[in-house]
Design an enzyme around this catalytic site. Structure first.
Site, PDB file in Angstrom:
ATOM      1  N   GLY A 143       2.273   2.306  10.780  1.00 52.20           N
ATOM      2  CA  GLY A 143       3.255   3.376  10.620  1.00 52.20           C
ATOM      3  C   GLY A 143       3.920   3.793  11.921  1.00 52.20           C
ATOM      4  O   GLY A 143       4.592   4.827  11.985  1.00 52.20           O
ATOM      5  N   GLU A 147      -7.002   4.881   7.653  1.00 50.64           N
ATOM      6  CA  GLU A 147      -6.763   6.295   7.331  1.00 50.64           C
ATOM      7  C   GLU A 147      -7.971   6.890   6.613  1.00 50.64           C
ATOM      8  O   GLU A 147      -8.276   8.079   6.778  1.00 50.64           O
ATOM      9  CB  GLU A 147      -5.474   6.423   6.503  1.00 50.64           C
ATOM     10  CG  GLU A 147      -4.244   6.168   7.383  1.00 50.64           C
ATOM     11  CD  GLU A 147      -3.029   5.627   6.663  1.00 50.64           C
ATOM     12  OE1 GLU A 147      -2.970   5.709   5.420  1.00 50.64           O
ATOM     13  OE2 GLU A 147      -2.131   5.099   7.343  1.00 50.64           O
ATOM     14  N   GLU A 175      -5.712  -4.733  10.489  1.00 52.94           N
ATOM     15  CA  GLU A 175      -4.677  -3.730  10.717  1.00 52.94           C
ATOM     16  C   GLU A 175      -4.982  -2.957  11.996  1.00 52.94           C
ATOM     17  O   GLU A 175      -5.772  -2.005  11.978  1.00 52.94           O
ATOM     18  CB  GLU A 175      -4.623  -2.748   9.546  1.00 52.94           C
ATOM     19  CG  GLU A 175      -4.252  -3.383   8.229  1.00 52.94           C
ATOM     20  CD  GLU A 175      -3.646  -2.363   7.278  1.00 52.94           C
ATOM     21  OE1 GLU A 175      -2.547  -2.626   6.786  1.00 52.94           O
ATOM     22  OE2 GLU A 175      -4.254  -1.311   7.044  1.00 52.94           O
ATOM     23  N   LYS A 234       0.211   4.227  -0.258  1.00 56.98           N
ATOM     24  CA  LYS A 234      -0.419   5.432   0.309  1.00 56.98           C
ATOM     25  C   LYS A 234      -0.160   6.627  -0.622  1.00 56.98           C
ATOM     26  O   LYS A 234      -0.027   6.423  -1.825  1.00 56.98           O
ATOM     27  CB  LYS A 234       0.082   5.672   1.731  1.00 56.98           C
ATOM     28  CG  LYS A 234      -0.057   4.410   2.598  1.00 56.98           C
ATOM     29  CD  LYS A 234       0.063   4.663   4.065  1.00 56.98           C
ATOM     30  CE  LYS A 234      -0.101   3.333   4.804  1.00 56.98           C
ATOM     31  NZ  LYS A 234      -0.165   3.482   6.257  1.00 56.98           N
ATOM     32  N   HIS A 276      -9.589   1.274   4.714  1.00 59.77           N
ATOM     33  CA  HIS A 276      -8.327   1.489   5.420  1.00 59.77           C
ATOM     34  C   HIS A 276      -8.575   2.460   6.574  1.00 59.77           C
ATOM     35  O   HIS A 276      -9.359   3.399   6.440  1.00 59.77           O
ATOM     36  CB  HIS A 276      -7.260   2.038   4.463  1.00 59.77           C
ATOM     37  CG  HIS A 276      -5.896   2.027   5.084  1.00 59.77           C
ATOM     38  ND1 HIS A 276      -5.500   3.001   5.973  1.00 59.77           N
ATOM     39  CD2 HIS A 276      -4.868   1.156   4.976  1.00 59.77           C
ATOM     40  CE1 HIS A 276      -4.263   2.711   6.384  1.00 59.77           C
ATOM     41  NE2 HIS A 276      -3.863   1.600   5.795  1.00 59.77           N
ATOM     42  N   ASN A 293       0.878  -1.168   0.000  1.00 60.61           N
ATOM     43  CA  ASN A 293       0.000   0.000   0.000  1.00 60.61           C
ATOM     44  C   ASN A 293       0.922   1.227   0.000  1.00 60.61           C
ATOM     45  O   ASN A 293       1.473   1.574   1.034  1.00 60.61           O
ATOM     46  CB  ASN A 293      -0.890  -0.033   1.252  1.00 60.61           C
ATOM     47  CG  ASN A 293      -1.691   1.249   1.428  1.00 60.61           C
ATOM     48  OD1 ASN A 293      -1.790   2.065   0.506  1.00 60.61           O
ATOM     49  ND2 ASN A 293      -2.274   1.427   2.611  1.00 60.61           N
ATOM     50  N   SER A 332       3.130  -2.094  10.439  1.00 56.98           N
ATOM     51  CA  SER A 332       4.571  -2.159  10.703  1.00 56.98           C
ATOM     52  C   SER A 332       5.179  -3.531  10.408  1.00 56.98           C
ATOM     53  O   SER A 332       6.053  -3.998  11.132  1.00 56.98           O
ATOM     54  CB  SER A 332       4.876  -1.731  12.146  1.00 56.98           C
ATOM     55  OG  SER A 332       4.506  -0.370  12.334  1.00 56.98           O
TER      56      SER A 332
HETATM   57  P1  PGA Z   1       2.648   0.287   7.659  1.00 57.74           P
HETATM   58  O1  PGA Z   1       1.199   0.516   7.040  1.00 57.74           O
HETATM   59  O2  PGA Z   1       3.164  -1.018   7.104  1.00 57.74           O
HETATM   60  O3  PGA Z   1       3.453   1.457   7.226  1.00 57.74           O
HETATM   61  O4  PGA Z   1       2.471   0.215   9.157  1.00 57.74           O
HETATM   62  C1  PGA Z   1       0.308  -0.542   6.816  1.00 57.74           C
HETATM   63  C2  PGA Z   1      -0.950  -0.007   6.185  1.00 57.74           C
HETATM   64  O5  PGA Z   1      -1.391   1.081   6.567  1.00 57.74           O
HETATM   65  O6  PGA Z   1      -1.543  -0.649   5.288  1.00 57.74           O
END
Ligand code: PGA
Length: 244
Positions: free
Chosen positions: A172, A97, A166, A11, A95, A9, A208
């Site tokens: 992140g 976010e 997640e 982003k 997601h 992803n 992460s």
């Molecule tokens: P990350 O994000 O691996 O940077 O923690 C995962 C995601 O948001 O899909």
């Protein structure tokens, strides 16, 4: 069939030159393996670039969101039919976010999943609890509420989904769920999926994931792969995760 799947992803990252380099490294580094799929979900403007770079390779591509609407006066939105034209196999929906910053409710996420599946795109439906929800002991009820909304919306099409767990506190942050914590939630999700006749759905863990923790996470019974944010922007790291 519970296929193994690792999805990047990106982003809101990238640019034409950086993408070309990353996609080039991915295609030269990944030889497809039976039953294991690798995909990248890129920002909308780069779908055509991903399609051109990946069409003749074993790597699939997709989008990070999709509209729940088919067409019309929805400024800024992108429909599932448009994603199909660019060869997308996947669309992430729900997601955290999107839920946090753009107000995607459980119902909207369900409708987006339904729109993707109806167009022949695999929806990667994300669920996950915040730190406050985990500390309040509501992890299970939160993820099941989120999953149930998707299952209700897609009804009999549920076996075509991919589901990603997640935990919001792990995204992140460098703070990964332990394999035990992740497996516990995955088992709960699997049980609910089984009850809906969708026990074979691939269940991804995200938050992460790095090359050095992917193997122990993916070794757990109900973890079929990962949804990878930050680490998907570096080819060597992403490929190491895919190999795990
Ligand atoms: P990350 O994000 O691996 O940077 O923690 C995962 C995601 O948001 O899909």
């Amino acid at each position: 069939m519970r296929g193994k799947l690792v999805v990047g992803n990106w982003k809101m990252n990238g640019g034409l030159a950086a993408n070309a380099a990353l996609l080039g490294e991915l295609t030269s580094g990944w030889i497809g393996t039976q039953g294991r799929e690798v995909a990248v979900c890129v920002p909308y403007p780069y779908l055509m670039q991903a399609q051109a770079a990946l069409a003749a390779t074993p790597i699939a591509w997709g989008a990070q969101d999709v509209s729940e609407h088919a067409a019309g006066a929805y400024t800024g939105e992108v429909s599932a039919a448009m994603l199909v034209e660019f060869g997308c196999r996947y669309a992430i929906v729900g997601h955290s976010e999107r839920r946090q910053h753009f107000g995607d409710t459980d119902e909207v996420v369900g409708a987006k999943a339904r729109a993707a599946l109806a167009a022949g795109i695999t929806a990667i439906a994300c669920v996950g609890e915040t730190l406050a929800e985990r500390e309040a002991g509501t992890t299970e009820s939160v993820v099941l509420r989120q999953l149930d909304a998707v299952l209700r919306a897609v009804a009999g099409e549920a076996p075509k989904l991919v589901v990603a767990y997640e935990p919001v506190w792990a995204i992140g942050t460098g703070r990964t769920a332990t394999p035990e914590q992740a497996q516990e939630v995955h088992a709960t999700l699997r049980q609910r999926l089984r009850a809906a006749g969708a026990g074979t759905v691939s269940l991804l863990y995200g938050g992460s994931v790095k090359a050095d923790n992917a193997k122990t996470l993916f070794a757990r019974e109900d973890i079929d792969g990962g949804l990878i944010g930050g680490a998907s922007l570096k080819a060597s790291e992403f490929l190491a995760i895919a190999r795990a």
